[in-house]
Design an enzyme around this catalytic site. Sequence first.
Site, PDB file in Angstrom:
ATOM      1  N   LYS A 201       3.463  -1.565  10.130  1.00 18.19           N
ATOM      2  CA  LYS A 201       4.248  -0.951   9.062  1.00 18.19           C
ATOM      3  C   LYS A 201       5.560  -1.717   8.829  1.00 18.19           C
ATOM      4  O   LYS A 201       5.928  -2.035   7.704  1.00 18.19           O
ATOM      5  CB  LYS A 201       4.566   0.502   9.430  1.00 18.19           C
ATOM      6  CG  LYS A 201       5.545   1.192   8.524  1.00 18.19           C
ATOM      7  CD  LYS A 201       4.966   1.379   7.163  1.00 18.19           C
ATOM      8  CE  LYS A 201       5.992   1.833   6.155  1.00 18.19           C
ATOM      9  NZ  LYS A 201       5.425   2.083   4.847  1.00 18.19           N
ATOM     10  N   CYS A 255      12.779   2.330   2.050  1.00 20.51           N
ATOM     11  CA  CYS A 255      11.800   1.691   2.938  1.00 20.51           C
ATOM     12  C   CYS A 255      12.139   0.239   3.199  1.00 20.51           C
ATOM     13  O   CYS A 255      12.465  -0.147   4.324  1.00 20.51           O
ATOM     14  CB  CYS A 255      10.424   1.792   2.310  1.00 20.51           C
ATOM     15  SG  CYS A 255      10.051   3.475   1.774  1.00 20.51           S
TER      16      CYS A 255
HETATM   17  N1  SAJ Z   1      11.876  -5.699  -5.929  1.00 20.98           N
HETATM   18  C1  SAJ Z   1      12.399  -6.903  -6.381  1.00 20.98           C
HETATM   19  N2  SAJ Z   1      11.526  -7.893  -6.763  1.00 20.98           N
HETATM   20  C2  SAJ Z   1      10.173  -7.721  -6.712  1.00 20.98           C
HETATM   21  C3  SAJ Z   1       9.644  -6.490  -6.233  1.00 20.98           C
HETATM   22  C4  SAJ Z   1      10.527  -5.500  -5.839  1.00 20.98           C
HETATM   23  O1  SAJ Z   1      13.615  -7.104  -6.438  1.00 20.98           O
HETATM   24  O2  SAJ Z   1       9.460  -8.668  -7.101  1.00 20.98           O
HETATM   25  C5  SAJ Z   1      12.818  -4.623  -5.500  1.00 20.98           C
HETATM   26  C6  SAJ Z   1      12.687  -3.334  -6.320  1.00 20.98           C
HETATM   27  O3  SAJ Z   1      13.432  -3.407  -7.503  1.00 20.98           O
HETATM   28  C7  SAJ Z   1      13.236  -2.308  -5.347  1.00 20.98           C
HETATM   29  C8  SAJ Z   1      12.791  -2.851  -3.987  1.00 20.98           C
HETATM   30  O4  SAJ Z   1      12.472  -4.214  -4.188  1.00 20.98           O
HETATM   31  O5  SAJ Z   1      14.649  -2.265  -5.375  1.00 20.98           O
HETATM   32  C9  SAJ Z   1      11.606  -2.127  -3.378  1.00 20.98           C
HETATM   33  O6  SAJ Z   1      10.618  -1.837  -4.356  1.00 20.98           O
HETATM   34  P1  SAJ Z   1       9.051  -2.004  -4.102  1.00 20.98           P
HETATM   35  O7  SAJ Z   1       8.334  -1.592  -5.342  1.00 20.98           O
HETATM   36  O8  SAJ Z   1       8.756  -3.358  -3.589  1.00 20.98           O
HETATM   37  O9  SAJ Z   1       8.722  -1.022  -2.867  1.00 20.98           O
HETATM   38  P2  SAJ Z   1       9.025   0.536  -2.534  1.00 20.98           P
HETATM   39  O10 SAJ Z   1      10.274   0.593  -1.705  1.00 20.98           O
HETATM   40  O11 SAJ Z   1       8.932   1.408  -3.710  1.00 20.98           O
HETATM   41  O12 SAJ Z   1       7.731   0.845  -1.586  1.00 20.98           O
HETATM   42  C10 SAJ Z   1       7.495   0.016  -0.441  1.00 20.98           C
HETATM   43  C11 SAJ Z   1       6.016  -0.461  -0.488  1.00 20.98           C
HETATM   44  N3  SAJ Z   1       5.827  -1.515   0.511  1.00 20.98           N
HETATM   45  C12 SAJ Z   1       5.274  -2.713   0.198  1.00 20.98           C
HETATM   46  O13 SAJ Z   1       4.953  -3.016  -0.925  1.00 20.98           O
HETATM   47  C13 SAJ Z   1       5.055  -3.658   1.336  1.00 20.98           C
HETATM   48  C14 SAJ Z   1       5.090   0.723  -0.226  1.00 20.98           C
HETATM   49  O14 SAJ Z   1       3.731   0.287  -0.139  1.00 20.98           O
HETATM   50  C15 SAJ Z   1       5.490   1.438   1.078  1.00 20.98           C
HETATM   51  O15 SAJ Z   1       4.641   2.548   1.353  1.00 20.98           O
HETATM   52  C16 SAJ Z   1       6.917   1.937   0.926  1.00 20.98           C
HETATM   53  O16 SAJ Z   1       7.762   0.775   0.730  1.00 20.98           O
HETATM   54  C17 SAJ Z   1       7.294   2.711   2.175  1.00 20.98           C
HETATM   55  O17 SAJ Z   1       7.282   3.966   2.111  1.00 20.98           O
HETATM   56  O18 SAJ Z   1       7.516   2.100   3.225  1.00 20.98           O
END
Ligand code: SAJ
Length: 399
Positions: A201, A255
């Site tokens: 995780k 997360c």
């Molecule tokens: N972000 C960027 N650039 C990108 C992708 C995301 O800057 O190319 C930023 C987003 O704007 C945001 C942050 O990253 O601020 C996180 O967003 P996210 O969509 O990547 O993830 P979360 O936090 O919504 O959910 C994550 C997911 N983990 C992964 O993709 C590895 C989800 O599957 C998990 O279940 C969740 O964390 C969790 O609960 O741990």
Amino acid sequence: MKAVFMGLGYIGLPTAAVAASKGIDVIGVDINPDVVNTINSGKIHIVEPELDKVVKDVVEKGSLKAKLQPEEADAFLIVVPTPFRQNHRPDISYVESATRAVLPYLKENDLYIIESTSPVHTTEKMADLIWKERPELKGKIYIAYCPERVLPGNVIYELEHNDRVIGGINTESTEKATVFYQQFVKGKLHPTNSRTAEMCKLTENSSRDVQIAFANELSMIAEKANINVWELIELANKHPRVNILQPGCGVGGHCIAVDPWFIVSDYTEQAQIIKRARETNDYKSDWCANKVLEAAVEFEKKYDREPVIACMGLAFKPDIDDLRESPAKYITSRVVAESNAEVLVVEPNVHTHTTFALMDYKEAYTKADIVAWLVRHKPFLAIAKEENKIELDFCGVRK
Ligand code: SAJ
């Protein structure tokens, strides 16, 4: 099969509701009486597409009941938050309290599963706690770790369809937990031990953090070199083995900005890149705030008046209303606190905010001299660019 879910938050409630919809008799436990009452009236206290329908349905059928205290069951799931303290050290006190709360109800052949994101060895620590308090159950109950991995905004679909990693403290526990999840998960269930499942995780979210840090670092290099970073990444991604993520104004949410610290705090010597990535992503938010403040100073020098600045977006990622740990909110707060300019604050997915007076996004764009694009919300993409605006595009609205 009867299951008690300890914690009815962003993960606990959807998981409890989906399990209840597949025929499990579910008791959802939360320490907050408002949460318990809301759920028992068939409503929900969090924003998540499709969740309201599932909860209403299972509450009406009587297969999900919310309570303040646990009771006897066949399976106990710990789905409570694991935040970090000031020094970035993980705080597993909620996992421990929830475990202590179920202790009196455990009996032979029961299954105890932790889903909360936890530092490596937590499941074994909780097993030791259970043996210490209930020595007669040693070797007679099943204990496993199974991390959630659903994406906020798509939770109901992913709960059912994502693969899961299941790590017991012994093979029998892994097998027993696998049979439990088979009841409501269509994705593959991958067996391992509890330590590997815990680390898996943390690894998933750290991997994403490191990849986003790479994109954020590139964006700062590209700005210095006068290169369009969006074009650069698009072109680099034409390579068959390159897949760079998108830069933004930092990493938010509960997360990805948190979990890597669980590795760093326990393996400080070894976790060099993971730590650096975390710092780079945090730094990116300050870099963005500084760019807005510098643009305001330049404007004032040139026009001899303070500019009107529009901060476009407050959520932690596009098209959601979740402002937790949001870099856009942090940048907006800094701009409001550190400039004398009039700052217009926009978040189309939220109606009111306790600190900021929110403005319609089109009106804010029209009134502003400087527009800072902080979140790539869909409605923003339709705004036609006006030549007289100074636009700072941190998230690719204009790419
Ligand atoms: N972000 C960027 N650039 C990108 C992708 C995301 O800057 O190319 C930023 C987003 O704007 C945001 C942050 O990253 O601020 C996180 O967003 P996210 O969509 O990547 O993830 P979360 O936090 O919504 O959910 C994550 C997911 N983990 C992964 O993709 C590895 C989800 O599957 C998990 O279940 C969740 O964390 C969790 O609960 O741990």
